[in-house]
Design a protein around this motif. Structure first.
Motif, short mmCIF file in Angstrom:
data_model
loop_
_atom_site.label_atom_id
_atom_site.label_comp_id
_atom_site.label_asym_id
_atom_site.label_seq_id
_atom_site.Cartn_x
_atom_site.Cartn_y
_atom_site.Cartn_z
N LEU A 154 41.49 38.19 33.47
CA LEU A 154 42.02 39.45 34.00
C LEU A 154 42.91 39.20 35.22
CD1 LEU A 154 38.90 41.78 33.74
CD2 LEU A 154 40.93 41.81 32.31
N ALA A 155 42.49 38.30 36.10
CA ALA A 155 43.30 37.99 37.27
C ALA A 155 44.64 37.39 36.87
CB ALA A 155 42.53 37.04 38.19
N ALA A 156 44.64 36.51 35.87
CA ALA A 156 45.90 35.92 35.40
C ALA A 156 46.83 36.99 34.82
CB ALA A 156 45.61 34.83 34.37
N ASP A 157 46.27 37.95 34.08
CA ASP A 157 47.08 39.02 33.52
C ASP A 157 47.69 39.89 34.62
OD1 ASP A 157 46.49 38.12 31.02
OD2 ASP A 157 44.91 39.61 30.62
N VAL A 158 46.92 40.16 35.66
CA VAL A 158 47.42 40.98 36.76
C VAL A 158 48.56 40.26 37.48
CG1 VAL A 158 46.82 41.94 39.02
CG2 VAL A 158 45.29 42.25 37.09
N VAL A 159 48.42 38.96 37.71
CA VAL A 159 49.48 38.20 38.36
C VAL A 159 50.75 38.24 37.52
CG1 VAL A 159 50.20 35.89 39.09
CG2 VAL A 159 47.90 36.70 39.62
N LYS A 160 50.61 38.10 36.21
CA LYS A 160 51.77 38.10 35.32
C LYS A 160 52.44 39.47 35.27
CE LYS A 160 53.01 36.97 30.55
NZ LYS A 160 52.49 36.53 29.23
N ARG A 161 51.64 40.52 35.27
CA ARG A 161 52.18 41.88 35.13
C ARG A 161 52.78 42.41 36.42
NH1 ARG A 161 53.95 46.15 35.53
NH2 ARG A 161 53.51 48.09 34.39
N PHE A 162 52.21 42.10 37.57
CA PHE A 162 52.63 42.70 38.83
C PHE A 162 53.35 41.72 39.75
CE2 PHE A 162 49.05 45.26 37.41
CZ PHE A 162 49.52 46.55 37.59
N GLY A 163 53.61 40.52 39.28
CA GLY A 163 54.20 39.51 40.14
C GLY A 163 55.55 39.90 40.72
N GLU A 164 56.37 40.67 39.99
CA GLU A 164 57.69 41.05 40.48
C GLU A 164 57.64 42.28 41.37
OE1 GLU A 164 60.29 41.49 37.20
OE2 GLU A 164 60.13 39.41 36.53
N GLN A 165 56.72 43.21 41.10
CA GLN A 165 56.66 44.45 41.86
C GLN A 165 55.82 44.31 43.14
OE1 GLN A 165 55.40 46.51 37.94
NE2 GLN A 165 56.07 48.14 39.31
N TYR A 166 54.80 43.47 43.12
CA TYR A 166 53.85 43.38 44.22
C TYR A 166 53.75 41.94 44.71
CZ TYR A 166 52.15 48.05 42.95
OH TYR A 166 52.05 49.39 42.69
N ASP A 167 53.31 41.84 45.94
CA ASP A 167 52.91 40.54 46.48
C ASP A 167 51.44 40.35 46.09
OD1 ASP A 167 52.40 38.24 47.85
OD2 ASP A 167 52.57 39.13 49.86
N VAL A 168 51.19 39.68 44.98
CA VAL A 168 49.84 39.54 44.45
C VAL A 168 49.19 38.30 45.06
CG1 VAL A 168 48.43 39.31 42.37
CG2 VAL A 168 50.56 40.62 42.29
N ARG A 169 48.02 38.52 45.66
CA ARG A 169 47.26 37.42 46.25
C ARG A 169 45.88 37.37 45.62
NH1 ARG A 169 48.72 37.87 52.73
NH2 ARG A 169 51.01 37.86 52.48
N LEU A 170 45.40 36.18 45.37
CA LEU A 170 44.09 35.98 44.76
C LEU A 170 43.11 35.45 45.80
CD1 LEU A 170 45.12 34.26 41.39
CD2 LEU A 170 44.77 36.68 41.85
N ARG A 171 41.90 36.00 45.77
CA ARG A 171 40.82 35.52 46.63
C ARG A 171 39.53 35.50 45.81
NH1 ARG A 171 41.99 35.52 52.14
NH2 ARG A 171 39.76 35.31 52.59
N THR A 172 38.76 34.44 45.95
CA THR A 172 37.43 34.38 45.35
C THR A 172 36.41 34.61 46.44
OG1 THR A 172 37.30 31.98 45.65
CG2 THR A 172 38.20 32.78 43.55
N PHE A 173 35.24 35.07 46.06
CA PHE A 173 34.21 35.34 47.07
C PHE A 173 32.83 35.12 46.48
CE2 PHE A 173 34.50 39.38 44.89
CZ PHE A 173 33.22 39.89 44.90
#
Length: 759
Positions: free
Chosen positions: A105-124
């Motif tokens: 799901l995180a990979a899909d979000v990065v692919k879909r929103f990479g141009e419109q948003y500054d997408v940052r990933l964090r694990t916790f």
């Protein structure tokens, strides 16, 4: 774009406009033919303009323009839960692990929103950390705990004029101890920063198969040669009954084992006995054999620390008359090697018999219940003395200070003077002592000072008899774990005054089991008094428990066990025993690897010039480490903080003490935190509340492959509601040149009319 925002209501503006038009028409009719036609038309046009301009100003024509958005892209933070529970294989219908689904799901979000948003990933897990798509694919779900609130807090720290949002991919299980209030505060802060939280719960309410055991008491105090009951609770989450073998061992040597069957979804209790002949600190291990298919066997064991002392408990028994109850109680206590008994019985007015009964010989099996039951009236040797007055027993502070427990019988008014009660209250509250009234009210008439000490108040009633049954509080204390169920089978106790009121802070340990009117009467009650305790045991005739008829012979040992358990319970939680100058007590015998290990150090102030250091060894420590105690608001109580330790067995020792001071030594285990492996049922409700309180929404109903589209729609909807495009409005007439033009128009109109002779 121009819009109008009238400065006056339209209902007023329209009559003004109509009046202006009417005046112009009237003026034109009156002046027609008096001036040339061309000049006539010019003047009417200019006058129409002078009327129209104020009317237009009153309509407040406004220039409207949209302000461009702040520079930069909005920030979208994707938080991926990598705690141990995310390794559960119920992330989707195909049985994929929760963390694997979150990675996709995180990979899909990065692919879909990479141009419109500054997408940052964090694990916790315990903490959160930044990552990227490449590193995320290599991470495993192995976190020891989940701190959801703190992880979201760290994602809210950056101020983004272009806006920001957080997407949480988790199973919603919080295992770091974060409360609902803390999560609510996190959501409120996110709302204040206009940062919506969107959540996707991954996983189901799946439960794991596991067997676990625990102890009612993980630390016990015993006297040399005294048997101590150990109650083990065993339960499992299998639907069908399961068999396991419970074993008891000490120092690696198995002492006892037995096979038990645990019903499905239920719990059983098993009873073991331990005893040691020498003083010291002993570590016992109780373990259950593993069951096929259980998720972990680390919780199949429990540790018991037994602290053995060889100094007896000093007990003072005061009785107003010779009673059978008193006679049998003296016999029972004097036969116990852990008790040093002094009894005072009023034989007649002005004649008091004091007996200091010697302890049984070391080689006598005085702790054997069979011995006591076989000869309950066996005489005990000891010194005795006759007194003519009772005042000196409780008023003499030095005499009273040598006792840890005072037992009051019936008709003890002679001993309980006002001066004696003052000393008794001080002795109780300041010295961790205990007062036991073993036959109900200690006096026929209670003074106000004596009544205030008691945990109950009495009211006269008809003579009644009742049997004893432990309450839930009594069972939870495990005061009588081996005899609690037998009490209802013993002879009834007689009473002529029933407790009418249980006072605040008092705890009822046992009630009547067969009240005539169905109302249960408190029979065993206790209440704290400062650092001490006051216990009241109702009813007379308990001596019959020690001299049972043939039909009750199977319960012959209950009477002795009851009093030995009571004595051990009363002294087990005292700060310091009379012979001790230091006590080191761990806060917990089993500490999670994610928690701070600590202990309490209690000192006798007159024995120490300064608090000694505590040495910690064992576990994975290469060499012993010393820790300085920290003051805890008292000159005798200190805290020792060991911090977070890796799994292992540890021993703490107070430096500057002798080898035979067992109270100066403490032991505890540090174990892996199993909550992430045992508590795996997803908690969508927690995440949904978090999202709603922040202004975001839950996306649980959205299929995984549709999550990016649903998130995009949710972001747009939030932006329209909470971050609308900024619009700048400027009044059209609020400019210098508009004012100049209006004045010029009015001046020009006036000049032409003047020149034409119309003024």
């Amino acid at each position: 774009m121009i819009t109008f925002h009238p400065l006056i209501p339209i209902a007023l503006w329209l009559p003004l406009a109509l009046a202006a038009v009417g005046l112009l028409i009237a003026y034109g009719v009156m002046k027609r033919g008096r001036i040339p036609q061309k000049r006539y038309v010019t003047i009417l046009g200019l006058m129409s303009a002078t009327f129209a301009v104020p009317l237009l100003i009153l309509l407040n024509a406004t220039w409207v323009r949209r302000q461009p958005p702040p520079p930069g892209k909005p920030l979208l933070t994707v938080l991926i839960d990598r705690s141990g529970s995310m390794a559960t294989e119920d992330g989707d219908a195909d049985g994929k692990a929760r963390f694997a689904v979150a990675q996709e799901l995180a990979a899909d979000v990065v692919k879909r929103f990479g141009e419109q948003y500054d997408v940052r990933l964090r694990t916790f897990a315990e903490t959160s950390a930044a990552t990227d798509a490449n590193q995320l694919a290599k991470i495993e779900a192995d976190g020891k705990a989940t701190d959801l609130g703190q992880s979201i807090e760290k994602s809210l720290g950056e101020d983004r004029p272009a806006g920001q949002a957080v997407l949480v991919l988790s199973d919603g299980i919080e295992t770091s101890g974060g409360s609902a209030a803390r999560l609510r505060q996190t959501a409120e802060r996110a709302r204040a920063l206009s940062t919506p939280l969107f959540v996707k719960t991954i996983g189901t309410d799946k439960s794991v198969r596991d067997l676990q055991i625990s102890l009612y008491q993980s630390q016990e105090l015993a006297f040399a040669g005294q048997q101590v009951p150990v109650v083990v609770r065993a339960s499992h989450s299998y639907p069908a009954p399961q068999k396991t073998t419970l074993s008891l061992s000490c120092n690696g040597e198995e002492l006892e084992s037995r096979e038990v069957t645990i019903p499905g979804g239920d719990e059983i209790e098993a009873l073991f006995y331990v005893d040691q002949e020498k003083q010291g600190l002993y570590r016992y291990e109780l373990a259950a054999s593993a069951i096929s298919g259980e998720v972990t066997s680390q919780n199949n064991q429990a540790t018991l620390l037994l602290r053995v002392v060889n100094q007896p408990v000093s007990v003072l028994l005061l009785e107003g008359k010779p009673y059978w109850d008193t006679k049998f109680l003296i016999r029972t206590l004097s036969s116990d090697p852990s008790v040093k008994l002094t009894s005072v019985v009023q034989l007649a007015p002005g004649r008091f018999l004091e007996r200091q009964i010697e302890r049984p010989a070391e080689n006598a099996d005085a702790d054997s219940d069979e011995t006591v039951a076989a000869d309950p009236t066996a005489p005990q040797a000891g010194a005795w003395k006759i007194h003519s007055s009772a005042e000196s027993f409780l008023t003499n502070r030095q005499f009273l200070s040598q006792f840890q427990i005072v037992v009051l019988g019936r008709s003890t008014e002679t001993y309980l003077t006002d001066e004696a009660l003052i000393e008794l209250r001080s002795w109780l509250a300041d010295n961790d002592r205990a007062l036991v009234c073993f036959r109900g009210a200690p006096a026929s008439q209670l003074s106000q000072r004596l009544g205030s000490l008691m945990p109950v108040s009495w009211a006269s009633s008809a003579a009644s008899r009742s049997r004893v049954a432990l309450t839930e509080s009594g069972k939870a204390l495990q005061w009588l774990p081996q005899t609690g169920d037998e009490l209802q089978l013993l002879p009834s106790l007689a009473s002529s005054a029933d407790p009418a009121e249980v006072k605040p802070l008092a705890t009822v340990l046992a009630t009547s089991s067969d009240g005539a009117d169905g109302e249960k009467v408190p029979l065993i009650t206790y209440r704290p008094e400062g650092s001490g305790r006051v216990v009241v045991i109702e009813g007379a005739g308990m001596w019959r428990w020690a001299f049972l008829s043939p039909e009750h012979q199977a319960h012959d040992a209950v009477y002795g066990k009851l009093w030995r358990s009571l004595v051990r319970w009363l002294v087990s939680n005292v700060s310091l025993m009379p012979h001790e100058r230091v006590a080191l007590r761990p806060d917990s015998i089993a500490v999670s690897s994610g928690q701070n290990a600590s202990a309490t150090l209690i000192l006798r102030p007159d024995e120490w010039d300064s608090p000694p250091q505590v040495e910690l060894s064992g576990g994975s420590l290469d060499k012993p480490q010393s820790f300085a105690p920290q003051a805890n608001g008292s000159d005798s109580v200190f805290r020792v903080h060991f911090g977070k330790l890796p799994p292992g067995r540890y021993v703490a020792k107070t430096l500057g003490t002798n080898e035979d001071e067992s109270s100066a030594v403490a032991a505890f285990d540090v174990r892996d935190d199993l909550r992430e492996r045992l508590d795996v049922a997803a908690q969508p409700h927690t995440l949904s509340q978090l999202a709603e309180q922040s202004g975001g929404s839950a996306l649980d109903s959205v299929a995984s492959d549709e999550l990016p589209a649903a998130l995009n729609s949710a972001l747009i909807e939030f932006g329209e509601k909470n971050r609308p495009q900024r619009i700048v409005r400027n009044s059209a007439w609020n400019r210098w040149w508009v004012l100049t033009a209006v004045i010029g128009l009015w001046g020009c109109t006036w000049g032409i009319r003047r020149w034409s002779g119309l003024l």
